[in-house]
Enzyme design. Structure first.
Site, PDB file in Angstrom:
ATOM      1  N   GLY A 466       0.818  -1.206   0.000  1.00 36.29           N
ATOM      2  CA  GLY A 466       0.000   0.000   0.000  1.00 36.29           C
ATOM      3  C   GLY A 466       0.851   1.255   0.000  1.00 36.29           C
ATOM      4  N   THR A 467       2.159   1.047   0.003  1.00 39.68           N
ATOM      5  CA  THR A 467       3.096   2.147   0.171  1.00 39.68           C
ATOM      6  C   THR A 467       3.431   2.861  -1.133  1.00 39.68           C
ATOM      7  OG1 THR A 467       4.748   0.421  -0.008  1.00 39.68           O
ATOM      8  CG2 THR A 467       4.211   1.166   2.190  1.00 39.68           C
ATOM      9  N   GLN A 637       3.228   8.424   3.077  1.00 39.17           N
ATOM     10  CA  GLN A 637       3.727   7.506   4.100  1.00 39.17           C
ATOM     11  C   GLN A 637       3.869   8.217   5.433  1.00 39.17           C
ATOM     12  OE1 GLN A 637       5.032   3.946   4.012  1.00 39.17           O
ATOM     13  NE2 GLN A 637       3.173   4.365   2.872  1.00 39.17           N
ATOM     14  N   GLY A 703       8.818   4.065   5.698  1.00 40.31           N
ATOM     15  CA  GLY A 703       7.531   3.518   6.141  1.00 40.31           C
ATOM     16  C   GLY A 703       7.222   3.713   7.605  1.00 40.31           C
ATOM     17  N   GLU A 704       8.225   3.690   8.447  1.00 36.47           N
ATOM     18  CA  GLU A 704       7.927   3.566   9.870  1.00 36.47           C
ATOM     19  C   GLU A 704       8.223   4.794  10.716  1.00 36.47           C
ATOM     20  OE1 GLU A 704       8.462  -0.799  11.183  1.00 36.47           O
ATOM     21  OE2 GLU A 704       9.565  -0.613   9.322  1.00 36.47           O
TER      22      GLU A 704
HETATM   23 MO1  MOS Z   1       7.051  -3.192   9.676  1.00 34.38          MO
HETATM   24  S1  MOS Z   1       6.416  -3.340  11.643  1.00 34.38           S
HETATM   25  O1  MOS Z   1       8.531  -4.023   9.751  1.00 34.38           O
HETATM   26  O2  MOS Z   1       5.802  -3.770   8.700  1.00 34.38           O
END
Ligand code: MOS
Length: 743
Positions: A466-467, A637, A703-704
């Site tokens: 989804g990214t 993101q 992403g995170e």
């Molecule tokens: Mo991430 S928690 O490594 O999808």
């Protein structure tokens, strides 16, 4: 020359497919003779299944199989192959009658329609020999133990001399911060469609790793990995929960084997709470010591988190305290306690999300104690080098993040006294925090093919959770080929494609883009070589250094009038596609540099002085993530991560009933995640340089980091607004109301 596509804020190449419903998800692949499975889960958290009466279920029309531990196929080694995480997990594959957590799989009912399967599943009569579950975190503390190493990481770190640091820093913060059980709730719950063709198994699965899923499922069955093909073109969010293949995937394949039909199994929303991971509860003991000028002398961060009774999994909250600030003395430890719950797992920024809440809250408390501006305190303790291993940062624009964030937010308007800013009945608070996430990268490979029609097909066995992977890889490939975007088709999500790592740890773009670039450049170079060798080409005999490919034309750099369409070059060479497979992997750069992304988050909260209700009116985030492959998907993101940070701060909490070991709010009506109405103004910007020490594209992953720091920024703003320090997430109104309503 054509504009560089990489970095441009292009729309998603799969956007139209998604909004028109053309994009197929794991539970949407049609199959002849498809049968439908429903997973039945336990209603107790500890004990054994005494009996399962299947007679009524068997009489429901269309029922094909009621699979329980009585009749489930036996798996080699009890279904426990010796595999490492994330592929290897301790699953529940109906090989015994033991129940270890509530909502654990106990049966699979398969029928000709979903309705029949659902009806039959409700007709099972299950009796248990239940024992009292261990579900009270506080009581389980007595049996806490040191967490074993996880994925090659040390659980304990030490630097300098903590006691000396504590003596040297008279100003201390010593507090416990806690975060609750949290559960992934991707829009698309886990789903699998399994189909056996002789010894060959095909799985359409919602997974963050097609290769990992193939490895995991084949190992459980004891068959070669080549016999398990995993296809996953679209994923409606994973967030770590889909980084491992959980029980339902193999159960679906077992049901397909036992019925001799393709079987589809989609988890119901309540089944997201237990069998597929989640973030454990953490209790984090933070000790900061500082001199009067704000110089940190010690950071001590001791984390206790829960795991299940049958598998160790640690939330590594101490990671941020190892690297964020330049304190010369420090220690991080991680301990575990066992509860009768499903094993926790990776959940977006596992470790950094919970850990940055504790560390960045403690830093705010220290700033108040010192009567220092919290931004100043952080700048004072900026780590010029990575403090745990004493390595230089590959690049680090954290100070710019602070400065730009403060400026964009209007931090200078903050009055440095709690409860000092008010608009009528609304208490206004400003808070900030730092954000961070490491740069991760693994080996990846890709294939690039230039077809006789002058288009290219580029592929890698990666995933788009989804990214925007489809989009950014198409951009990278088009640039490397010298082709226009619309003539490049990128494929992913198939374990038969060249292998790429799982989409976790924010590593996909940084790992896969270099492989895609290398394969596409290789194909371009072969195309150029064909043209130069071709007596019929206007480029015949040129020096390869003088020839490029631009907008799909093979072309002389010095004389662009000498050009040849890619399709013509291939046609004259015999009409065979050009194909190049490349792989790319990290070198020894991690020995020389520390790779981290950074950010600064600023929050404005509004607290109702009578009711204690909290709204996040504004969030400003400034990030250094290296280069970005697509300015639009990158921003999305970060936005998504920050929104989740709001939920982490104010809403999300899995409520475990300690008597029964059940998560009582196992649905989206009662397990709250942010909706549009919860989100105020959002401002996301980027600073910093491409990190070319990390990979040729200079990207560190995106992403995170967005979720990190946000919960602390909000907690710090709530303190500024109300004078109430909430150290236990989520910050619900009951925790601030008694104070907020005073005077
Ligand atoms: Mo991430 S928690 O490594 O999808």
């Amino acid at each position: 020359m054509t504009d560089n596509l990489t970095g441009q804020p292009l729309d998603r190449v799969d956007g139209i497919m998604k909004v028109t419903g053309e994009a197929r998800y794991a539970a949407e692949f049609p199959q002849a003779r498809l049968a439908h499975a429903v997973l039945v889960t336990s209603t107790i958290a500890s004990g054994t299944i005494a009996s399962i009466d299947t007679s009524r279920a068997q009489r429901v029309p269309g029922v094909l199989l009621v699979m329980t531990s009585q009749n489930a196929m036996r798996l080699p080694n009890g279904g426990r192959p010796p595999l490492a995480m994330p592929a290897g997990r301790r699953l529940t594959l109906l090989q015994d009658n033991v129940v270890r957590y509530s909502n654990e799989p106990v049966a699979v009912v398969v029928a000709d329609t979903l309705e029949h399967a659902t009806d039959a599943a409700r007709q099972l009569r299950i009796t248990y020999d239940a024992s009292a579950p261990v579900a009270d975190f506080d009581r389980a503390k007595a049996n806490a133990y040191d967490a074993p190493g996880q994925q090659g990481r040390a659980m304990t770190t030490q630097r300098g001399d903590i006691e000396a640091g504590l003596r040297d820093g008279p100003v201390k913060i010593d507090a416990i911060y806690s975060t609750p059980l949290q559960y992934h709730n991707a829009m698309e719950p886990h789903a699998t469609t399994a189909h056996w063709d002789g010894p060959q198994l095909t799985l359409y699965d919602s997974t963050q790793g097609v290769s990992g899923a193939s490895t995991a499922v084949s190992a459980v069955f004891g068959i070669p990995a080549d016999n398990v093909r995993v296809i996953s073109p679209f994923i409606g969010g994973g967030f770590g929960s889909k980084g491992s293949s959980w029980s339902h995937v193999t159960l679906c394949a077992m049901a397909a084997k036992q019925t001799g039909r393709p079987v589809r199994l989609a988890l119901e929303r309540p089944q997201m709470f237990g069998p597929v991971g989640g973030r454990p509860r953490t209790e984090q003991h933070l000790t900061l010591a500082a001199r009067d000028d704000g110089t940190l002398t010690t950071i001590r961060h001791d984390t206790l988190s829960n795991t299940s009774t049958f598998e160790d999994w640690s939330e590594m909250s101490g990671l941020v305290s190892r690297m964020m600030y330049a304190a010369p003395n420090g220690r991080t430890t991680h301990r575990l306690l066992k509860l009768n719950v499903g094993t926790p797992t990776f959940m977006r920024a596992p470790g950094e999300t919970s850990g940055s809440f504790a560390l960045e809250s403690a830093m705010d408390e220290l700033a108040w104690r010192l009567k220092m501006d919290p931004v100043e305190l952080r700048i004072k303790n900026f780590a010029e080098v990575e403090p745990q291993e004493n390595k230089p940062w590959s690049s680090n624009a954290l100070r710019e993040c602070y400065a730009q964030g403060a400026q964009r937010f209007g931090w200078s308007k903050r009055v440095n006294t709690p409860r000092s800013m008010r608009d009528g009945n609304t208490l206004i608070g400003y808070g900030m925090a730092g954000a961070t996430y490491p740069g991760n990268r693994s080996q990846a490979s890709a294939v690039a093919r230039i077809l006789p029609d002058g288009t290219a097909r580029v592929a890698s066995g990666t995933q788009d959770i989804g990214t925007g992977t489809y989009t950014v890889m198409t951009q990278v490939a088009a640039d490397a080929l010298g082709f226009p975007l619309e003539r490049v088709h990128f494929a992913l999500g198939d374990s038969t494609l060249p292998r790429a790592p799982g989409s976790g740890g924010s590593q996909s773009a940084a790992s896969v883009a270099p492989a895609v670039q290398a394969a596409a450049r290789g194909a371009r170079d072969r195309l150029i070589a064909l043209a130069i060798a071709d007596a019929g080409s206007p480029l015949h005999g040129l020096d390869p250094n003088d020839v490029t490919v631009d907008n799909g034309w093979v072309m002389s750099r010095s004389d662009p009038s000498r050009r040849d369409p890619a399709a013509a070059v291939i046609a004259r060479a015999g009409g065979q596609p050009i194909e190049v497979v490349s792989s790319a992997k990290p070198g020894d750069e991690k020995q020389h540099y520390a790779f981290h992304s950074f950010g600064a988050v600023f929050a404005e909260v509004h607290v109702d002085a009578d009711l204690g209700t909290i709204r996040v009116a504004r969030l400003v985030g400034v990030y250094d993530v290296g280069a970005r492959l697509n300015a639009k998907t990158a921003r999305s993101q970060l936005l998504g991560g920050m929104v989740w940070g709001v939920g982490t701060a104010l809403e999300e909490e899995g409520l475990l009933d300690a008597r029964y070991g059940r998560i009582v709010n196992n649905n989206l009506a009662e397990y709250h995640v942010p909706v549009n109405a919860d989100i105020g103004e959002m401002d996301v910007t980027f600073v910093g340089e491409p990190d070319t020490h990390f990979n040729p594209l200079g990207i560190r992953g995106i992403g995170e980091i967005g979720i990190t720091g946000v919960p602390a920024a909000i907690a710090n703003a709530v303190y500024h607004a109300t004078g109430v320090r909430v150290r236990d997430l989520p910050i619900t109104l009951d925790k601030v109301m008694p104070e907020a309503v005073r005077a």
